[in-house]
Design a protein around this motif. Structure first.
Motif, short mmCIF file in Angstrom:
data_model
loop_
_atom_site.label_atom_id
_atom_site.label_comp_id
_atom_site.label_asym_id
_atom_site.label_seq_id
_atom_site.Cartn_x
_atom_site.Cartn_y
_atom_site.Cartn_z
N ILE A 127 17.10 -6.87 -7.38
CA ILE A 127 18.06 -7.01 -8.48
C ILE A 127 17.80 -5.90 -9.50
CG2 ILE A 127 18.87 -8.51 -10.34
CD1 ILE A 127 17.75 -10.90 -8.65
N ASP A 128 18.83 -5.14 -9.81
CA ASP A 128 18.73 -4.06 -10.81
C ASP A 128 17.56 -3.12 -10.54
OD1 ASP A 128 20.97 -5.07 -12.19
OD2 ASP A 128 19.70 -6.41 -13.39
N ASN A 129 17.44 -2.69 -9.29
CA ASN A 129 16.39 -1.74 -8.87
C ASN A 129 14.98 -2.30 -9.02
OD1 ASN A 129 18.35 0.19 -8.20
ND2 ASN A 129 18.34 0.99 -10.29
N LYS A 130 14.86 -3.62 -8.98
CA LYS A 130 13.55 -4.27 -9.07
C LYS A 130 13.42 -5.28 -7.93
CE LYS A 130 13.55 -4.07 -14.08
NZ LYS A 130 13.98 -4.83 -15.22
N PHE A 131 12.20 -5.43 -7.45
CA PHE A 131 11.90 -6.43 -6.44
C PHE A 131 11.27 -7.64 -7.12
CE2 PHE A 131 12.17 -2.47 -4.14
CZ PHE A 131 12.95 -2.83 -3.05
N ILE A 132 11.86 -8.80 -6.88
CA ILE A 132 11.43 -10.02 -7.55
C ILE A 132 11.12 -11.08 -6.49
CG2 ILE A 132 12.13 -11.84 -9.15
CD1 ILE A 132 14.15 -9.65 -10.27
N CYS A 180 5.00 -6.91 -6.54
CA CYS A 180 6.43 -6.58 -6.55
C CYS A 180 6.78 -5.70 -7.75
CB CYS A 180 7.28 -7.85 -6.54
SG CYS A 180 7.29 -8.69 -4.94
N LYS A 181 6.19 -6.01 -8.90
CA LYS A 181 6.44 -5.19 -10.09
C LYS A 181 5.90 -3.77 -9.93
CE LYS A 181 6.47 -8.73 -13.71
NZ LYS A 181 5.72 -9.29 -14.85
N SER A 182 4.90 -3.60 -9.07
CA SER A 182 4.28 -2.28 -8.91
C SER A 182 5.12 -1.32 -8.05
CB SER A 182 2.87 -2.41 -8.32
OG SER A 182 2.90 -2.68 -6.92
N ILE A 183 6.18 -1.84 -7.43
CA ILE A 183 7.05 -0.97 -6.63
C ILE A 183 7.95 -0.19 -7.59
CG2 ILE A 183 8.86 -0.87 -4.87
CD1 ILE A 183 7.75 -3.51 -3.74
N PRO A 184 7.92 1.14 -7.54
CA PRO A 184 8.73 1.94 -8.47
C PRO A 184 10.23 1.70 -8.28
CG PRO A 184 7.14 3.31 -7.29
CD PRO A 184 7.10 1.97 -6.65
N SER A 185 11.00 1.92 -9.34
CA SER A 185 12.44 1.65 -9.33
C SER A 185 13.21 2.58 -8.40
CB SER A 185 13.01 1.73 -10.74
OG SER A 185 12.83 3.01 -11.27
N ASN A 186 12.60 3.68 -7.96
CA ASN A 186 13.31 4.57 -7.04
C ASN A 186 13.19 4.12 -5.58
OD1 ASN A 186 10.56 5.29 -6.91
ND2 ASN A 186 11.06 7.40 -6.32
N VAL A 187 12.39 3.09 -5.32
CA VAL A 187 12.29 2.52 -3.97
C VAL A 187 13.42 1.50 -3.83
CG1 VAL A 187 10.86 1.16 -2.39
CG2 VAL A 187 9.79 2.85 -3.88
N THR A 188 14.18 1.62 -2.74
CA THR A 188 15.34 0.76 -2.53
C THR A 188 15.05 -0.31 -1.47
OG1 THR A 188 16.27 2.12 -0.77
CG2 THR A 188 16.86 2.71 -3.05
N LYS A 189 15.94 -1.26 -1.41
CA LYS A 189 15.87 -2.29 -0.36
C LYS A 189 15.93 -1.62 1.01
CE LYS A 189 18.15 -6.46 1.24
NZ LYS A 189 19.29 -7.34 1.15
N ASN A 190 16.74 -0.60 1.14
CA ASN A 190 16.86 0.13 2.40
C ASN A 190 15.53 0.79 2.79
OD1 ASN A 190 18.55 0.78 4.57
ND2 ASN A 190 18.92 2.83 3.74
N LYS A 216 0.84 -1.20 0.00
CA LYS A 216 0.00 0.00 0.00
C LYS A 216 0.87 1.25 0.00
CE LYS A 216 -4.20 -1.82 2.14
NZ LYS A 216 -5.01 -1.88 3.39
N LYS A 217 1.97 1.20 0.74
CA LYS A 217 2.86 2.36 0.83
C LYS A 217 3.73 2.53 -0.42
CE LYS A 217 6.56 4.35 3.68
NZ LYS A 217 6.05 5.66 3.98
N PHE A 218 4.31 1.44 -0.91
CA PHE A 218 5.31 1.55 -1.97
C PHE A 218 4.81 1.11 -3.35
CE2 PHE A 218 7.95 0.95 1.90
CZ PHE A 218 8.66 2.14 1.84
N GLY A 219 3.77 0.31 -3.39
CA GLY A 219 3.31 -0.25 -4.66
C GLY A 219 1.92 0.21 -5.02
N ASN A 220 1.25 -0.61 -5.80
CA ASN A 220 -0.10 -0.31 -6.25
C ASN A 220 -1.03 -1.43 -5.77
OD1 ASN A 220 -2.34 0.65 -7.51
ND2 ASN A 220 -1.44 0.74 -9.55
N PHE A 221 -1.19 -1.51 -4.46
CA PHE A 221 -1.91 -2.61 -3.84
C PHE A 221 -3.34 -2.74 -4.35
CE2 PHE A 221 -4.74 -4.34 -0.62
CZ PHE A 221 -4.16 -5.58 -0.41
#
Length: 160
Positions: free
Chosen positions: A123-128, A51-61, A24-29
């Motif tokens: 991996i490569d700014n994507k959550f898989i 996971c694909k809905s999380i934008p690439s500017n969101v980091t693991k941190n 809900k916070k980072f993606g498109n729930f």
């Protein structure tokens, strides 16, 4: 006879459903959930889409910081200690993700608990997502098969 405890994580150990709140916070729930509820995708596809809905500017941190802020049931640590002191096996079996479950357990200094959960690789700014124990023939509404985890980690005379 031996007592083994298999515990869910989201909204059981934590006060909120951390996985749902994360998306809900980072993606498109809502959009992904509506596709799932309308039958356009199964639960594994839902998780892949989330996971694909999380934008690439969101980091693991970012995800780990979010997880670190989550509240845990006030009696959880005492319960784990009780299990340990009484030689009860305690396992977490969750359809959630290691990225936030491990962060929360580390915060509580409980990183020695055996956890069965999905992986969220960065991996490569994507959550898989990677699903543990995924069984295509399983009809339960989880991305992985919790039933098989319990069966594979207990014996016939265990009390579950």
């Amino acid at each position: 006879m031996h007592l083994s405890i298999f515990c869910d994580f989201d909204a059981t150990i934590t006060l909120q459903d951390v996985g749902e709140d994360l998306f809900k916070k980072f993606g498109n729930f809502l959009s992904c959930w509506n596709e799932f509820e309308s039958g356009k995708c199964n639960v594994r596809e839902l998780n892949i889409n989330l996971c694909k809905s999380i934008p690439s500017n969101v980091t693991k941190n970012d995800i780990e910081n979010f997880a670190y802020s989550q509240e845990v049931d006030a009696y959880f640590v005492k319960f784990v200690d009780y299990c340990k002191n009484n030689n009860y096996d305690f396992y977490i079996v969750s359809d959630g993700y290691d990225i936030y479950i491990n962060t929360i357990l580390n915060k509580l200094k409980l990183d020695n608990i055996k956890v069965f959960c999905n992986e969220m690789q960065y991996i490569d700014n994507k959550f898989i997502p990677k699903f543990f124990g995924a069984v295509e023939s399983c009809n339960c509404l989880t991305a992985s098969c919790k039933r098989n985890v319990i069966l594979n980690n207990s014996v016939d005379d265990d009390i579950l």
